[in-house]
Design an enzyme around this catalytic site. Structure first.
Site, short mmCIF file in Angstrom:
data_model
loop_
_atom_site.label_atom_id
_atom_site.label_comp_id
_atom_site.label_asym_id
_atom_site.label_seq_id
_atom_site.Cartn_x
_atom_site.Cartn_y
_atom_site.Cartn_z
N GLY A 40 40.87 22.73 -1.42
CA GLY A 40 39.70 23.42 -0.91
C GLY A 40 38.57 22.47 -0.54
O GLY A 40 37.43 22.64 -0.94
N ALA A 42 39.48 38.82 -11.46
CA ALA A 42 40.77 38.74 -12.15
C ALA A 42 41.41 37.38 -11.94
O ALA A 42 41.98 36.79 -12.87
CB ALA A 42 41.70 39.85 -11.64
N THR A 97 42.78 24.47 4.52
CA THR A 97 43.49 25.09 5.65
C THR A 97 42.98 24.59 6.99
O THR A 97 43.69 24.63 7.99
CB THR A 97 43.37 26.62 5.61
OG1 THR A 97 41.98 26.98 5.55
CG2 THR A 97 44.09 27.19 4.39
N ASN A 113 40.10 23.53 -6.60
CA ASN A 113 38.84 24.10 -6.10
C ASN A 113 39.06 25.18 -5.04
O ASN A 113 38.17 26.00 -4.81
CB ASN A 113 37.97 22.98 -5.50
CG ASN A 113 36.74 23.53 -4.82
OD1 ASN A 113 35.84 24.03 -5.47
ND2 ASN A 113 36.70 23.44 -3.49
N SER A 164 37.30 21.45 2.56
CA SER A 164 36.69 21.41 3.89
C SER A 164 35.19 21.66 3.92
O SER A 164 34.52 21.27 4.87
CB SER A 164 37.39 22.41 4.82
OG SER A 164 37.23 23.74 4.34
N ARG A 165 34.64 22.32 2.90
CA ARG A 165 33.21 22.62 2.92
C ARG A 165 32.72 22.90 1.51
O ARG A 165 33.49 22.91 0.56
CB ARG A 165 32.95 23.86 3.80
CG ARG A 165 33.76 25.07 3.39
CD ARG A 165 33.54 26.26 4.32
NE ARG A 165 34.45 27.35 3.99
CZ ARG A 165 35.60 27.58 4.60
NH1 ARG A 165 35.97 26.80 5.60
NH2 ARG A 165 36.36 28.58 4.24
N TYR A 220 38.84 39.03 -7.24
CA TYR A 220 38.32 37.67 -7.43
C TYR A 220 38.08 37.39 -8.90
O TYR A 220 38.46 36.34 -9.43
CB TYR A 220 37.03 37.51 -6.62
CG TYR A 220 36.37 36.16 -6.74
CD1 TYR A 220 36.88 35.06 -6.05
CD2 TYR A 220 35.24 35.97 -7.53
CE1 TYR A 220 36.27 33.81 -6.15
CE2 TYR A 220 34.63 34.73 -7.63
CZ TYR A 220 35.15 33.66 -6.94
OH TYR A 220 34.55 32.43 -7.04
N SER A 232 34.67 30.68 -12.32
CA SER A 232 33.44 31.35 -11.90
C SER A 232 32.93 32.21 -13.05
O SER A 232 33.72 32.75 -13.83
CB SER A 232 33.70 32.24 -10.67
OG SER A 232 32.60 33.09 -10.41
#
Length: 247
Positions: A12, A157, A37, A89, A14-15, A155, A142
């Site tokens: 994860g 879960a 992706t 991430n 890219s940003r 999310y 989170s």
């Protein structure tokens, strides 16, 4: 702190938080084999600035075979025996009341956020257990997984599952010196919180004892510590970074 040429797998990238983590890891001297992706100018800049220490590939975290292939390729490159661990991430969210949420959306969130992280960790551990007697696994969770939030059931879960995965895996791999921890950030101004309007974010700030939103640096600095030798006796924990919001 010296990283001695250690490499990490990071998903994860890219940003947002993933990009911030990649930049900090490279600044600390780590090598980074990263996936997301999509590719963008920020990743191209990292490739240009760190050609020997940054490897990027496009990987769908909902595809177990693609994850296995990525780790296999990464370990044929510079990481090799210097693979120090993995930071999971990659994440996605879909908003909606559960009674009307399409099953395909529920499955996709769980596949990317939870199953994908488990599969990536599994592939990395296979390599690490061949060559190392220490290392790190960090899962980006989170506070939603701890306290919940209306409209984010799938999310929540997936993140609660990631916390449980961290605790169980810590017991499995502790005997070989690998630590496993989760970081649960509070609300940040990232793509995953775009569904919250200014009024909702302001309300969160008012409820937070430290009177601000979580910032990328708050999480990056904790990840840096968990990767270090100073955190060698910390494992199986979910460390909350939310300014006291859930205290």
């Amino acid at each position: 702190m010296t990283t001695s040429g250690k490499w990490l797998i990071l998903s994860g990238v890219s940003r947002g938080l993933g990009l911030a983590l990649a930049r900090d890891l490279l600044a600390q001297g780590y090598g980074v084999a990263a996936c997301s992706t999509t590719h963008n100018d920020d990743l191209a800049a990292l490739e240009a600035d760190h050609p020997a220490r940054f490897l990027w590939r496009s990987v769908d975290m909902a595809a177990a075979a693609a994850i296995e292939a990525f780790v296999a390729e990464a370990c044929q490159q510079p990481p090799g025996e210097r693979l120090w661990g993995v930071i999971n991430n990659a994440g996605m969210s879909v908003e909606g009341i559960l009674s009307t949420l399409p099953v395909r959306d529920i499955e996709h969130v769980l596949q990317v956020n939870l199953t994908g992280a488990i599969c990536l960790t599994r592939a990395v551990l296979r390599q690490m257990m061949k060559t190392r007697k220490s290392g790190r696994v960090i899962n980006i969770s989170s506070i939603t997984g701890l306290r919940g939030y209306t409209g984010l059931t799938a999310y929540a879960a997936s993140k609660a599952g990631l916390d449980g995965f961290s605790r169980a895996l810590a017991r499995e791999v502790g005997r070989i010196g690998i630590t496993v921890n989760a970081i649960a950030p509070g609300y940040m101004k990232t793509q995953l919180s775009e569904g919250l309007d200014d009024a909702q974010l302001a309300q969160i700030v008012r409820r937070t004892p430290l009177n601000r939103l979580c910032e990328l640096a708050d999480v990056v600095h904790l990840a840096r510590f968990l990767l270090s030798e100073d955190a060698a006796f910390i494992t199986g924990q979910t460390l909350v970074v939310d300014g006291g919001l859930t205290s």
